[in-house]
Write a protein that holds these residues in place. Sequence first.
Motif, PDB file in Angstrom:
ATOM      1  N   SER A   1      46.206  16.272 -46.843  1.00  9.99           N
ATOM      2  CA  SER A   1      44.771  15.977 -46.753  1.00  9.99           C
ATOM      3  C   SER A   1      44.014  16.608 -47.921  1.00  9.99           C
ATOM      4  N   MET A   2      44.438  17.791 -48.321  1.00  6.85           N
ATOM      5  CA  MET A   2      43.810  18.440 -49.480  1.00  6.85           C
ATOM      6  C   MET A   2      44.160  17.673 -50.761  1.00  6.85           C
ATOM      7  N   ALA A   3      45.387  17.212 -50.853  1.00  5.43           N
ATOM      8  CA  ALA A   3      45.781  16.405 -52.021  1.00  5.43           C
ATOM      9  C   ALA A   3      44.934  15.144 -52.084  1.00  5.43           C
ATOM     10  N   ASN A   4      44.705  14.525 -50.952  1.00  3.14           N
ATOM     11  CA  ASN A   4      43.888  13.313 -50.896  1.00  3.14           C
ATOM     12  C   ASN A   4      42.456  13.624 -51.336  1.00  3.14           C
ATOM     13  N   TYR A   5      41.929  14.770 -50.913  1.00  2.83           N
ATOM     14  CA  TYR A   5      40.591  15.187 -51.321  1.00  2.83           C
ATOM     15  C   TYR A   5      40.504  15.274 -52.841  1.00  2.83           C
ATOM     16  N   TRP A   6      41.491  15.944 -53.475  1.00  2.00           N
ATOM     17  CA  TRP A   6      41.452  16.118 -54.927  1.00  2.00           C
ATOM     18  C   TRP A   6      41.676  14.803 -55.669  1.00  2.00           C
ATOM     19  N   ILE A   7      42.445  13.921 -55.083  1.00  2.00           N
ATOM     20  CA  ILE A   7      42.620  12.593 -55.694  1.00  2.00           C
ATOM     21  C   ILE A   7      41.299  11.834 -55.665  1.00  2.00           C
TER      22      ILE A   7
ATOM     23  N   GLU B   1      52.693  19.926 -53.402  1.00  2.00           N
ATOM     24  CA  GLU B   1      53.799  20.889 -53.380  1.00  2.00           C
ATOM     25  C   GLU B   1      53.751  21.774 -52.140  1.00  2.00           C
ATOM     26  N   CYS B   2      52.547  22.080 -51.677  1.00  2.00           N
ATOM     27  CA  CYS B   2      52.377  22.919 -50.484  1.00  2.00           C
ATOM     28  C   CYS B   2      52.318  22.081 -49.201  1.00  2.00           C
TER      29      CYS B   2
ATOM     30  N   ASP C   1      41.761  18.935 -63.916  1.00  2.00           N
ATOM     31  CA  ASP C   1      41.766  19.964 -62.890  1.00  2.00           C
ATOM     32  C   ASP C   1      42.059  19.364 -61.509  1.00  2.00           C
ATOM     33  N   CYS C   2      41.431  18.253 -61.208  1.00  2.00           N
ATOM     34  CA  CYS C   2      41.655  17.600 -59.907  1.00  2.00           C
ATOM     35  C   CYS C   2      43.111  17.173 -59.749  1.00  2.00           C
ATOM     36  N   LEU C   3      43.692  16.638 -60.810  1.00  2.00           N
ATOM     37  CA  LEU C   3      45.095  16.222 -60.732  1.00  2.00           C
ATOM     38  C   LEU C   3      46.018  17.417 -60.530  1.00  2.00           C
ATOM     39  N   LYS C   4      45.727  18.521 -61.220  1.00  2.00           N
ATOM     40  CA  LYS C   4      46.533  19.728 -61.043  1.00  2.00           C
ATOM     41  C   LYS C   4      46.427  20.244 -59.611  1.00  2.00           C
TER      42      LYS C   4
END
Length: 99
Positions: free
Chosen positions: A37-43, A32-33, A22-25
Amino acid sequence: MKHYVLQEDVCLAVQLLNCCYDCLKRAEKAIECEQLSMANYWINEFQRARDDLQELRVKKIERDRLITLFHECSRKQIDLEDVVRRISGEYLFSRPSSN
């Protein structure tokens, strides 16, 4: 998952694995958006879940090693209770005095 972690940790391991996916998705969608910073959070969340999953794996490996050691000692007719008593006794006598 069954032989990857201890039986009692299978449900947690599945949850952690699902969390990793889920985090990777979510990180991919954030990229993509162009929300880096949000991508870094999920990583970072992925890495936390992955680390927790790895801890469960290490726990299983350590348990398997102890079981192997126990069987090896039994095969060689080593009395583990006696070994523990001797170690405990040595520890009591080898503690530094508090003078």
